[in-house]
Enzyme design. Structure first.
Site, PDB file in Angstrom:
ATOM      1  N   ASP A 129       0.915  -1.246  -0.058  1.00  0.00           N
ATOM      2  CA  ASP A 129      -0.176   0.064  -0.017  1.00  0.00           C
ATOM      3  C   ASP A 129       0.920   1.274   0.202  1.00  0.00           C
ATOM      4  O   ASP A 129       2.110   0.962   0.296  1.00  0.00           O
ATOM      5  CB  ASP A 129      -0.747  -0.185   1.256  1.00  0.00           C
ATOM      6  CG  ASP A 129      -1.607   1.075   1.357  1.00  0.00           C
ATOM      7  OD1 ASP A 129      -2.355   1.711   0.711  1.00  0.00           O
ATOM      8  OD2 ASP A 129      -1.473   1.701   2.630  1.00  0.00           O
ATOM      9  N   ASP A 186      -0.251   4.957   1.096  1.00  0.00           N
ATOM     10  CA  ASP A 186      -0.638   5.937   2.117  1.00  0.00           C
ATOM     11  C   ASP A 186      -0.728   5.395   3.608  1.00  0.00           C
ATOM     12  O   ASP A 186      -1.304   4.716   3.419  1.00  0.00           O
ATOM     13  CB  ASP A 186      -1.924   6.900   2.086  1.00  0.00           C
ATOM     14  CG  ASP A 186      -2.065   7.775   0.497  1.00  0.00           C
ATOM     15  OD1 ASP A 186      -1.181   8.338   0.590  1.00  0.00           O
ATOM     16  OD2 ASP A 186      -2.917   7.573  -0.343  1.00  0.00           O
ATOM     17  N   GLU A 242     -15.032   3.676   7.851  1.00  0.00           N
ATOM     18  CA  GLU A 242     -13.777   2.879   7.226  1.00  0.00           C
ATOM     19  C   GLU A 242     -13.252   1.819   8.354  1.00  0.00           C
ATOM     20  O   GLU A 242     -12.631   0.713   7.896  1.00  0.00           O
ATOM     21  CB  GLU A 242     -13.085   3.902   6.617  1.00  0.00           C
ATOM     22  CG  GLU A 242     -11.707   3.125   5.776  1.00  0.00           C
ATOM     23  CD  GLU A 242     -10.585   4.105   5.196  1.00  0.00           C
ATOM     24  OE1 GLU A 242      -9.564   3.654   4.988  1.00  0.00           O
ATOM     25  OE2 GLU A 242     -11.054   5.244   5.219  1.00  0.00           O
ATOM     26  N   SER A 279      -2.544   1.137  -4.617  1.00  0.00           N
ATOM     27  CA  SER A 279      -3.142   2.528  -3.691  1.00  0.00           C
ATOM     28  C   SER A 279      -4.646   2.931  -3.940  1.00  0.00           C
ATOM     29  O   SER A 279      -4.956   2.992  -5.160  1.00  0.00           O
ATOM     30  CB  SER A 279      -2.143   3.545  -3.993  1.00  0.00           C
ATOM     31  OG  SER A 279      -2.615   4.626  -3.228  1.00  0.00           O
ATOM     32  N   LYS A 296      -9.034  -3.659  -2.986  1.00  0.00           N
ATOM     33  CA  LYS A 296      -7.798  -3.828  -3.406  1.00  0.00           C
ATOM     34  C   LYS A 296      -7.451  -5.386  -3.529  1.00  0.00           C
ATOM     35  O   LYS A 296      -6.661  -5.906  -2.877  1.00  0.00           O
ATOM     36  CB  LYS A 296      -6.634  -3.385  -2.741  1.00  0.00           C
ATOM     37  CG  LYS A 296      -6.869  -1.537  -2.515  1.00  0.00           C
ATOM     38  CD  LYS A 296      -6.254  -1.083  -1.363  1.00  0.00           C
ATOM     39  CE  LYS A 296      -4.687  -1.028  -1.384  1.00  0.00           C
ATOM     40  NZ  LYS A 296      -3.933  -0.074  -0.631  1.00  0.00           N
TER      41      LYS A 296
END
Length: 300
Positions: free
Chosen positions: A41, A43, A88, A156, A205
């Site tokens: 990933d 961030d 989230e 990402s 993802k």
């Protein structure tokens, strides 16, 4: 095995099954650099979560908080953040429950950005003016992978153009780096008109958005994976890779540590709690590549 143990003795390291971790690291070591690929990933995994107690920006934040975004739009983006971010990271909701909310959040945010007359040439400028920071040890990480021909696949849900520019400005955007992200789509006059391809958010993802079978074909033989992430959604990033033999999953636990610790330790092989460095990852790479002190020469 002494090196592995010392790397994993750091106080930020949590492991549910240290014996299992040692087994996987041993297998990665036997495969060496020839068999290894890294899937990460960006961030809050390769970039810092905080510096001196202050939050660092994600690739979306860099744009959202820049001077090219109107005050009105910034307010609206903040409202979205305060509504959707708690969803989230809510440990009490399933991924399935979260997905429609994430799609809604990303879509609304991207639509707002498209109304802002953003121009392509402004991207480098706003990255330069931002507080973007990569984790301590980033040069050693990127340079070691590059010098050892180890592919780095960055998956990402951020903004591809921005994270690419961050790496370019930090001088680590090497040819072994391949990125799948939300890339901006500019019209013939250079204004942002939308985003290319399928939307990538925190919880999709996986191979469903990854039309990168050709990339993974090129990586045939790279059957050992080091996976780096900071959310539950990152655990599926290697799903599209054929013939995986060994995978070591390392998770950065940055935020809401108490309530999420248990879940992370159950899901990731190694959890790094409030660790703003890549020390453990670099130590493991050093061990897998049998490089010992020679690594010091490749930047810190």
């Amino acid at each position: 095995m002494a090196d592995e143990v010392s790397t994993l003795m750091k106080s930020t390291v949590l492991m549910r099954k240290p014996g299992r971790v040692q087994e996987i690291v041993g297998a990665l070591r036997r495969g060496g650099g020839d068999r290894l690929q890294v899937i990460s990933d960006f961030d809050m995994t390769l970039s810092r979560f905080a510096y001196n107690g202050k939050r660092c920006p994600s690739s979306h934040n860099i744009l959202d908080n820049s001077r090219i975004i109107s005050e009105e739009c910034q307010k609206e983006l903040k409202v979205l953040l305060h509504h959707y971010y708690p969803i989230e990271i809510d440990p009490n909701r399933t991924t399935r429950e979260k997905i429609p909310h994430m799609v809604e959040w990303w879509t609304k945010a991207h639509n707002l950005l498209c109304q802002q007359k953003i121009q392509k040439f402004q991207i480098a400028q706003i990255v330069r003016e931002s507080n973007a920071m990569l984790r301590e040890g980033y040069k050693m990480f990127f340079n070691t992978l590059y010098h050892n021909n180890i592919p780095l696949f960055i998956f990402s849900a951020g903004i591809g153009d921005i994270l690419e520019e961050i790496m370019r400005q930090m001088k680590v955007f090497h040819p072994n780096v391949h990125i799948v992200s939300n890339y901006m789509d500019f019209d013939e006059n250079g204004f942002l008109q939308g985003f290319k391809g399928q939307l990538i958010h925190t919880y999709n993802k996986n191979s469903s958005v990854c039309e990168n079978s050709s990339y993974f074909q090129q990586c045939q033989g790279k059957t050992n994976i080091l996976l780096l992430g900071d959310s539950m959604g990152d655990l599926t990033m290697a799903d599209g890779v054929p013939g995986v033999q060994n995978i070591l999953k390392i998770g950065f636990l940055n935020d809401k540590v108490e309530e999420r610790r248990e879940r992370y330790v159950d899901s990731y092989d190694i959890v790094l709690e409030k660790d703003e460095t890549l020390d453990v990852v670099n130590g493991l790479l050093q061990d897998i590549l049998h490089q010992g002190d020679r690594m010091e020469m490749q930047g810190s």
